[in-house]
Design a protein around this motif. Structure first.
Motif, mmCIF file in Angstrom:
data_model
loop_
_atom_site.group_PDB
_atom_site.id
_atom_site.type_symbol
_atom_site.label_atom_id
_atom_site.label_comp_id
_atom_site.label_asym_id
_atom_site.label_seq_id
_atom_site.Cartn_x
_atom_site.Cartn_y
_atom_site.Cartn_z
ATOM 1 N N VAL A 18 0.821 -1.201 0.000
ATOM 2 C CA VAL A 18 0.000 0.000 0.000
ATOM 3 C C VAL A 18 0.856 1.253 0.000
ATOM 4 O O VAL A 18 1.918 1.301 0.627
ATOM 5 C CB VAL A 18 -0.946 0.010 1.237
ATOM 6 N N ASP A 19 0.390 2.252 -0.719
ATOM 7 C CA ASP A 19 0.924 3.604 -0.568
ATOM 8 C C ASP A 19 -0.192 4.592 -0.871
ATOM 9 O O ASP A 19 -1.001 4.375 -1.780
ATOM 10 C CB ASP A 19 2.112 3.873 -1.482
ATOM 11 N N THR A 20 -0.219 5.650 -0.076
ATOM 12 C CA THR A 20 -1.180 6.727 -0.299
ATOM 13 C C THR A 20 -0.424 8.039 -0.395
ATOM 14 O O THR A 20 0.584 8.243 0.287
ATOM 15 C CB THR A 20 -2.211 6.834 0.839
ATOM 16 N N GLU A 21 -0.900 8.910 -1.251
ATOM 17 C CA GLU A 21 -0.438 10.297 -1.267
ATOM 18 C C GLU A 21 -1.579 11.128 -0.686
ATOM 19 O O GLU A 21 -2.741 10.956 -1.076
ATOM 20 C CB GLU A 21 -0.075 10.747 -2.677
ATOM 21 N N GLY A 109 4.053 -2.176 3.821
ATOM 22 C CA GLY A 109 4.608 -0.978 3.209
ATOM 23 C C GLY A 109 5.730 -0.389 4.016
ATOM 24 O O GLY A 109 6.235 -0.990 4.969
ATOM 25 N N SER A 110 6.129 0.786 3.604
ATOM 26 C CA SER A 110 7.081 1.583 4.365
ATOM 27 C C SER A 110 6.238 2.533 5.207
ATOM 28 O O SER A 110 5.644 3.471 4.678
ATOM 29 C CB SER A 110 7.996 2.366 3.414
ATOM 30 N N ASN A 111 6.139 2.245 6.494
ATOM 31 C CA ASN A 111 5.234 2.953 7.403
ATOM 32 C C ASN A 111 3.771 2.741 7.004
ATOM 33 O O ASN A 111 3.022 3.693 6.775
ATOM 34 C CB ASN A 111 5.564 4.446 7.455
ATOM 35 N N PRO A 112 3.334 1.485 6.914
ATOM 36 C CA PRO A 112 1.955 1.223 6.475
ATOM 37 C C PRO A 112 0.902 1.686 7.474
ATOM 38 O O PRO A 112 -0.261 1.838 7.100
ATOM 39 C CB PRO A 112 1.917 -0.298 6.306
ATOM 40 N N THR A 136 -0.088 -4.702 10.768
ATOM 41 C CA THR A 136 0.505 -4.423 9.463
ATOM 42 C C THR A 136 1.949 -4.917 9.459
ATOM 43 O O THR A 136 2.506 -5.272 10.499
ATOM 44 C CB THR A 136 0.477 -2.920 9.164
ATOM 45 N N ILE A 137 2.567 -4.934 8.277
ATOM 46 C CA ILE A 137 3.977 -5.297 8.139
ATOM 47 C C ILE A 137 4.732 -4.066 7.671
ATOM 48 O O ILE A 137 4.542 -3.600 6.538
ATOM 49 C CB ILE A 137 4.165 -6.462 7.146
ATOM 50 N N ASN A 138 5.590 -3.561 8.557
ATOM 51 C CA ASN A 138 6.380 -2.374 8.261
ATOM 52 C C ASN A 138 7.771 -2.823 7.807
ATOM 53 O O ASN A 138 8.535 -3.377 8.594
ATOM 54 C CB ASN A 138 6.471 -1.484 9.508
ATOM 55 N N LEU A 139 8.099 -2.572 6.556
ATOM 56 C CA LEU A 139 9.374 -3.029 6.016
ATOM 57 C C LEU A 139 10.561 -2.316 6.653
ATOM 58 O O LEU A 139 11.671 -2.859 6.676
ATOM 59 C CB LEU A 139 9.394 -2.843 4.497
ATOM 60 N N VAL A 140 10.336 -1.134 7.181
ATOM 61 C CA VAL A 140 11.406 -0.433 7.893
ATOM 62 C C VAL A 140 11.835 -1.235 9.121
ATOM 63 O O VAL A 140 13.018 -1.505 9.323
ATOM 64 C CB VAL A 140 10.956 0.992 8.287
ATOM 65 N N THR A 187 7.865 -0.995 -2.550
ATOM 66 C CA THR A 187 7.718 -1.853 -1.370
ATOM 67 C C THR A 187 7.588 -3.326 -1.759
ATOM 68 O O THR A 187 8.025 -4.202 -1.001
ATOM 69 C CB THR A 187 6.529 -1.427 -0.488
ATOM 70 N N VAL A 188 7.021 -3.617 -2.929
ATOM 71 C CA VAL A 188 6.993 -5.006 -3.401
ATOM 72 C C VAL A 188 8.416 -5.514 -3.601
ATOM 73 O O VAL A 188 8.768 -6.618 -3.158
ATOM 74 C CB VAL A 188 6.191 -5.132 -4.710
#
Length: 199
Positions: A18-21, A109-112, A136-140, A187-188
């Motif tokens: 996921v990513d949102t702007e 995501g990155s900070n999902p 959630t899964i935070n990749l950071v 993120t994928v």
């Protein structure tokens, strides 16, 4: 493409990258562009990329709109057609589509958690509620743990771009950075790099 099962990692639920702007960061991130990429074992990858047709900018942060290049990218402000892979939706239609697409999934995501807040705000504007899993899964944070386990120096916090480079994933190119689909695809790649090492 069909996504194979992972030999070690058992995915009990679909993953949605996921990513949102958004028009602002605080107090409530309000999304104007949303990208979702669903991965489930033995299923084709599914993508969802929309922009809200008429986002409310009355409380928008100028810094947020500058970083995500809102005025240079939103069709209603550029006077151009939306890109072929982007659908323009009303806020209500976007909320309904997000609710269905993410039902039963785990957000990655990155900070999902930030993106989850943005999506939850959108859903609740229209009487809906999230149906994704609350973890959630935070990749950071996954990457911090990976580097620490390898005995590499870790500074917290560290730029997400720097962290992804340290697991051999290039951040988005300048033209794709801070676009919903560009960041979701990043993120994928980041996830695949982290999980590939365990195969």
């Amino acid at each position: 493409m069909n996504l194979p099962r992972h030999p070690i990692l058992d995915l009990g639920r679909p993953l949605v990258f996921v990513d949102t702007e958004t028009t602002m960061l605080e107090p409530t991130p309000s999304p104007w562009e949303i990208a979702l990429i669903k991965h489930a074992p033995e299923q084709l990858e599914d993508r969802f990329h929309i922009m809200l047709r008429d986002p409310d900018l009355s409380d928008a942060s100028p810094d947020s709109l500058r970083v995500n290049r809102f005025y240079e990218r939103h069709p209603h402000w550029t006077g151009t057609a939306a890109p072929a892979d982007v659908a323009l939706h009303s806020s209500r239609d976007a909320a309904q589509a997000v609710e269905v697409f993410t039902a039963g999934s785990v957000l990655v995501g990155s900070n999902p958690d930030f993106d989850a807040r943005a999506l939850e705000w959108l859903l609740r504007q229209h009487g809906l509620r999230p149906r994704w899993h609350h973890h959630t899964i935070n990749l950071v944070t996954w990457t911090y743990a990976r580097l620490f386990a390898r005995g590499e120096p870790v500074t917290i916090p560290t730029s997400s771009y720097d962290l992804s480079r340290r697991v051999h994933v290039d951040p988005p190119a300048a033209e794709d950075a801070h676009t919903a689909m560009g960041d979701a695809l990043w993120t994928v790649r980041w996830w695949e790099s982290l999980t590939e090492a365990q195969r």
